[in-house]
Write a protein that holds these residues in place. Structure first.
Motif, PDB file in Angstrom:
ATOM      1  N   GLU A 299       0.833  -1.197   0.000  1.00  0.00           N
ATOM      2  CA  GLU A 299       0.000   0.000   0.000  1.00  0.00           C
ATOM      3  C   GLU A 299       0.873   1.253   0.000  1.00  0.00           C
ATOM      4  O   GLU A 299       0.791   2.095  -0.891  1.00  0.00           O
ATOM      5  N   THR A 300       1.703   1.395   1.031  1.00  0.00           N
ATOM      6  CA  THR A 300       2.596   2.547   1.122  1.00  0.00           C
ATOM      7  C   THR A 300       3.755   2.202   2.035  1.00  0.00           C
ATOM      8  O   THR A 300       3.818   1.108   2.610  1.00  0.00           O
ATOM      9  N   HIS A 301       4.698   3.131   2.152  1.00  0.00           N
ATOM     10  CA  HIS A 301       5.920   2.925   2.938  1.00  0.00           C
ATOM     11  C   HIS A 301       6.154   4.167   3.783  1.00  0.00           C
ATOM     12  O   HIS A 301       5.826   5.286   3.346  1.00  0.00           O
ATOM     13  N   ALA A 311       1.591   3.337   8.238  1.00  0.00           N
ATOM     14  CA  ALA A 311       2.246   2.979   6.975  1.00  0.00           C
ATOM     15  C   ALA A 311       3.225   1.820   7.136  1.00  0.00           C
ATOM     16  O   ALA A 311       3.561   1.151   6.160  1.00  0.00           O
ATOM     17  N   ASN A 312       3.681   1.568   8.357  1.00  0.00           N
ATOM     18  CA  ASN A 312       4.708   0.547   8.596  1.00  0.00           C
ATOM     19  C   ASN A 312       4.051  -0.799   8.873  1.00  0.00           C
ATOM     20  O   ASN A 312       4.164  -1.367   9.960  1.00  0.00           O
ATOM     21  N   PHE A 313       3.378  -1.328   7.878  1.00  0.00           N
ATOM     22  CA  PHE A 313       2.592  -2.548   8.069  1.00  0.00           C
ATOM     23  C   PHE A 313       3.114  -3.679   7.202  1.00  0.00           C
ATOM     24  O   PHE A 313       3.066  -3.610   5.972  1.00  0.00           O
ATOM     25  N   GLU A 314       3.633  -4.722   7.841  1.00  0.00           N
ATOM     26  CA  GLU A 314       4.059  -5.951   7.171  1.00  0.00           C
ATOM     27  C   GLU A 314       4.874  -5.646   5.911  1.00  0.00           C
ATOM     28  O   GLU A 314       4.523  -6.053   4.799  1.00  0.00           O
ATOM     29  N   GLY A 332       7.252   1.619  -6.357  1.00  0.00           N
ATOM     30  CA  GLY A 332       7.025   0.271  -5.865  1.00  0.00           C
ATOM     31  C   GLY A 332       5.829   0.140  -4.951  1.00  0.00           C
ATOM     32  O   GLY A 332       5.516  -0.973  -4.518  1.00  0.00           O
ATOM     33  N   TYR A 333       5.150   1.241  -4.652  1.00  0.00           N
ATOM     34  CA  TYR A 333       4.024   1.206  -3.725  1.00  0.00           C
ATOM     35  C   TYR A 333       2.797   1.865  -4.358  1.00  0.00           C
ATOM     36  O   TYR A 333       2.915   2.844  -5.102  1.00  0.00           O
ATOM     37  N   VAL A 334       1.629   1.308  -4.039  1.00  0.00           N
ATOM     38  CA  VAL A 334       0.424   1.621  -4.782  1.00  0.00           C
ATOM     39  C   VAL A 334      -0.060   3.046  -4.527  1.00  0.00           C
ATOM     40  O   VAL A 334      -0.502   3.730  -5.462  1.00  0.00           O
TER      41      VAL A 334
END
Length: 635
Positions: A299-301, A311-314, A332-334
């Motif tokens: 999703e995001t970083h 944002a810091n999820f898995e 690289g993130y949606v």
């Protein structure tokens, strides 16, 4: 329960628990009859014009995938579909596995098109390919040697040094027939839907450009693989060619987090500039993106969304299959891709990144839907089949983590970064291929990190003020607004209302908050903001921070029992954007967060009677994401 709430929940149409007919994947009598396609039913039991929520997994590997076979997985496409319906199957680690929750509503086996079925035939002593010296080192039941064998295969493929026998089209054809026959055998309209599919596994220089290709119905084409071309643009052109012949399919990119910025780059893979024709080609063939799975969430970083506390999820921050670090997160993130897409639309008149959201598992154990934290079987057969191998309990029978060496850390780092995720949800009138595929096409899809959280999202200008008090709430929403996955056109400067509605999975945690993630273009710059829009426990959003107060939900770390008295069963609201500007192009999507609960690695440690790995997250906040709604100003 109100009629409106019943409409939201819908009928999951999971069908009876009786087992589906399924002998082995190569049963010739059944295979012959399965090749006769049955007509798609117009209407089946469970039909709902206001649409039901259905849950499935569109990313599943069996023994037909080269890597799964190397990992000692011997389960077939038939086994995968039986597992999805609730039956137990054998794991490569020598034990039985089964879904703890209910059966899935739909699934697709998506084995790698590259060298499809080769490893299965290589172990057959009567097959000529079994005599090829290269395959001898790939057949082992030692977990350490399994990982080495996989590395040997990957290195040979990247160096273009695989034996020519691996490209035998007859092997691939036989395996593809197994895939299509199994899907035909297990399709039960109204109870369980199967989709024929495969994975296109392009990875130039190890940078992940993988896609799952999902066919609409029984009419399919032979897989176009990365051996035909590593450029996804050529895949899309092949799909256009299929479509012209009546074969309908979509491609779903996944693990953009492992692409090192390549999946959503600002230029085409060839280096050429993007144009409107390219954007239309991509959108026509890739309406969806997989944003969460075992190999991390895309999703995001935190470096891209520093003001997003969740944002810091898995996160998995390495290339697929190696420890090589990803260095470029943009591309690289949606969420960043969505932002780049509306900015490109603003500046150049086209949007190449207009995706709906799904999640799936990417299991290589032929086990669709194995995304339950307390019931985690990992991903890659024998190579991560025990808690010790995957780094969730101390090595060598130790009772604590003292003396953990860097070598041990490296050996377990990749498995520890994997999450028990995810599932795709759709809103469809009934559980059939036609209805669910239509939901894919219109992007009325949502993604979850595993729990079967149901999410609805609408936007419009004329929604009734008493929407949630009406028995026809959903019908009103469809009549007066647009659902997730749609464009919302401006209406003479009027501000839209957004309907957010989420219901917990009764087998999972309680809901803590519902959020809307907004991205927009302002003064030629793309911006983003996260708004809490519905709080649990009677709490109210603080307008100064746009955040719900903490609800105090806790977890008993000695038992992994989550707080039973915090969080809500349902969150719903009608929200207006306080910063809405009718001239600004924007997108909106919903993110729903559960209360904290134990992560799979903590469950492993608890069952072992040892503390969780201090280098792993002990807790997880499961979540769901709606597909976006794009606001398009008329100028």
């Amino acid at each position: 329960m109100s009629k409106a709430r019943i409409m939201l929940l819908g009928a999951c149409a999971i069908g009876a628990l009786g087992l589906l007919a399924a002998s082995g994947g190569d049963a010739t009598a059944e295979a012959a009859s399965a090749r006769v396609a049955k007509p798609e039913p117009a209407r089946v039991p469970g039909f709902n014009p206001d649409r039901n929520a259905y849950f499935g997994d569109l990313h599943v590997h069996t023994h037909l995938s080269f890597d799964a076979y190397i990992f000692n997985v011997r389960r077939t496409p038939d086994d995968a579909y039986r597992f999805a319906r609730g039956e137990a199957i054998g794991h490569a680690g020598g034990y039985q596995i089964r879904l703890a929750g209910g059966p899935l509503d739909f699934a697709a086996v998506t084995d790698h098109a590259e060298y499809l079925g080769v490893m299965r035939e290589a172990e057959n002593p009567d097959s000529p390919i079994s005599k090829v010296p290269f395959v001898q080192g790939l057949m082992t039941s030692d977990p350490t040697k399994v990982r080495a064998a996989f590395g040997q295969y990957v290195a040979a493929r990247r160096a273009n040094q695989l034996p020519v026998e691996f490209n035998d089209p007859e092997i691939a054809s036989r395996a593809w027939q197994v895939v299509t026959d199994a899907a035909a055998r297990h399709y039960q309209p109204g109870k369980f839907t199967t989709f024929i599919g495969y994975e296109y596994t392009s990875a130039p220089d190890g940078r992940n450009l993988h896609r799952n290709v999902i066919f609409k119905g029984a009419r399919v084409a032979p897989p176009f693989s990365a051996n035909d071309s590593a450029d996804p643009e050529d895949l899309w052109k092949a799909m256009d060619g299929w479509r012209a012949k009546g074969v309908e399919a979509i491609a779903i990119p996944h693990n953009s987090n492992g692409s090192d910025g390549l999946m959503f780059d600002s230029v085409r893979l060839s280096g050429k500039s993007m144009d409107k024709a390219y954007a239309e080609l991509r959108s026509r063939n890739e309406p969806l993106v997989e944003i969460s799975q075992i190999k991390g969430t895309s999703e995001t970083h935190p470096t891209l969304s520093p003001n997003d506390e969740w944002a810091n999820f898995e996160l998995m921050e390495s290339y697929i299959g190696t420890e090589r670090a990803v260095t470029k997160f943009a591309g690289g993130y949606v969420r960043r891709a969505l932002l780049d897409g509306i900015l490109r639309r603003e500046q150049d008149g086209f949007n190449p990144f207009k995706f709906g959201f799904i999640s799936s598992s990417d299991t290589h154990n032929a086990s669709p839907g194995t995304v339950e934290e307390p019931n985690y079987f990992a991903k890659t057969g024998l190579s991560d089949s025990t808690p010790e191998i995957r780094g969730s309990i101390p090595p060598g029978g130790k009772k604590d983590w003292s003396g953990m060496t860097p070598e041990m850390y490296v050996a377990t780092k990749r498995s520890r970064s994997w999450g028990a995720s995810g599932l795709v949800g759709v809103w469809a009138e009934q559980n059939t291929r036609d209805a669910i595929y239509a939901a894919f096409r219109r992007k009325e899809t949502f993604a979850t990190s595993g729990p079967r959280i149901k999410v609805r999202f609408f936007a419009g200008y004329d929604l009734p003020a008493d929407l949630f008090d009406r028995v026809d709430a959903v019908r009103q929403a469809y009549a007066k607004a647009v659902p997730m996955g749609s464009d919302l056109l401006s209406a003479k400067g009027r501000a839209p209302s957004f309907v957010v509605w989420a219901v917990r999975d009764p087998r999972s945690g309680y809901l803590q908050r519902a959020q809307i993630v907004k991205g927009w273009v302002e003064n030629g710059q793309a911006r983003e903001q996260v708004f809490d829009v519905a709080c649990s426990d009677g709490l109210k959003v603080d307008p100064r921070t746009n955040r719900c107060p903490a609800n105090g939900a806790s977890v008993n770390m000695a038992t992994c029992e989550a707080d039973k008295f915090k969080g809500d069963v349902e969150l719903r609201t009608v929200w207006r954007d306080p910063g809405f500007d009718p001239k600004q192009r924007a997108f909106y999507y919903v993110r729903v967060l559960e209360n904290p609960s134990c992560r799979w690695s903590t469950w492993d440690a608890l069952r072992n009677g040892t503390p969780p790995n201090p280098n792993s997250e002990a807790l997880v906040m499961e979540r769901a994401w709606s597909s976006p709604i794009w606001y398009e100003p008329l100028r």
